[in-house]
Design a protein around this motif. Structure first.
Motif, PDB file in Angstrom:
ATOM      1  N   PHE A  81     -28.976 -19.903 -42.830  1.00  9.51           N
ATOM      2  CA  PHE A  81     -27.520 -19.770 -42.784  1.00  9.51           C
ATOM      3  C   PHE A  81     -26.905 -20.589 -43.912  1.00  9.51           C
ATOM      4  CE2 PHE A  81     -23.354 -21.140 -41.150  1.00  9.51           C
ATOM      5  CZ  PHE A  81     -22.826 -19.936 -40.748  1.00  9.51           C
ATOM      6  N   SER A  82     -25.899 -20.021 -44.562  1.00  6.54           N
ATOM      7  CA  SER A  82     -25.240 -20.771 -45.637  1.00  6.54           C
ATOM      8  C   SER A  82     -23.766 -20.958 -45.301  1.00  6.54           C
ATOM      9  CB  SER A  82     -25.362 -20.022 -46.964  1.00  6.54           C
ATOM     10  OG  SER A  82     -24.735 -18.773 -46.882  1.00  6.54           O
ATOM     11  N   GLY A  83     -23.203 -22.030 -45.779  1.00  2.94           N
ATOM     12  CA  GLY A  83     -21.763 -22.252 -45.668  1.00  2.94           C
ATOM     13  C   GLY A  83     -21.140 -21.979 -44.325  1.00  2.94           C
ATOM     14  N   THR A  84     -20.317 -20.941 -44.278  1.00  2.43           N
ATOM     15  CA  THR A  84     -19.675 -20.528 -43.042  1.00  2.43           C
ATOM     16  C   THR A  84     -19.886 -19.034 -42.873  1.00  2.43           C
ATOM     17  OG1 THR A  84     -17.567 -20.113 -44.129  1.00  2.43           O
ATOM     18  CG2 THR A  84     -17.884 -22.306 -43.187  1.00  2.43           C
ATOM     19  N   GLY A  85     -19.753 -18.557 -41.662  1.00  2.00           N
ATOM     20  CA  GLY A  85     -19.936 -17.137 -41.399  1.00  2.00           C
ATOM     21  C   GLY A  85     -20.078 -16.909 -39.923  1.00  2.00           C
TER      22      GLY A  85
END
Length: 91
Positions: A81-85
């Motif tokens: 998972f990266s950053g936001t989402g």
């Protein structure tokens, strides 16, 4: 089981060594999520882009926007998972 989509972000660097709301201290290897209302210790299954991890609620948050979960850095890495989402979740 049915999955729900939840908005997520992650946290960790800069907070390592700090106390977690559910007890213990945050480290780079800590697996878990922060959630505003689920009881400490509640197991949550997270799915993101073909990866799955089952972790416990270990902290409170997130407190930014309408996000449902804050993933620890180790949980984020396991999920890719990266950053936001968004992530898919079941309890």
């Amino acid at each position: 089981r049915e999955f729900e989509r939840g908005a997520a972000s992650w946290y960790g660097p800069g907070l390592y060594g700090g106390s977690l709301a559910c007890g213990g201290r945050l480290s780079p290897g800590t697996l878990g999520v922060a959630h505003k209302s689920l009881p400490c210790g509640t197991k949550v299954t997270l799915h993101h882009r073909g990866r799955t991890v089952r972790v416990r609620v270990i902290d409170r948050g997130p407190y930014v926007g309408a996000r449902e979960f804050d993933l620890t850095s180790a949980t984020r890495q396991r999920l890719g998972f990266s950053g936001t989402g968004s992530v898919l979740t079941t309890r």
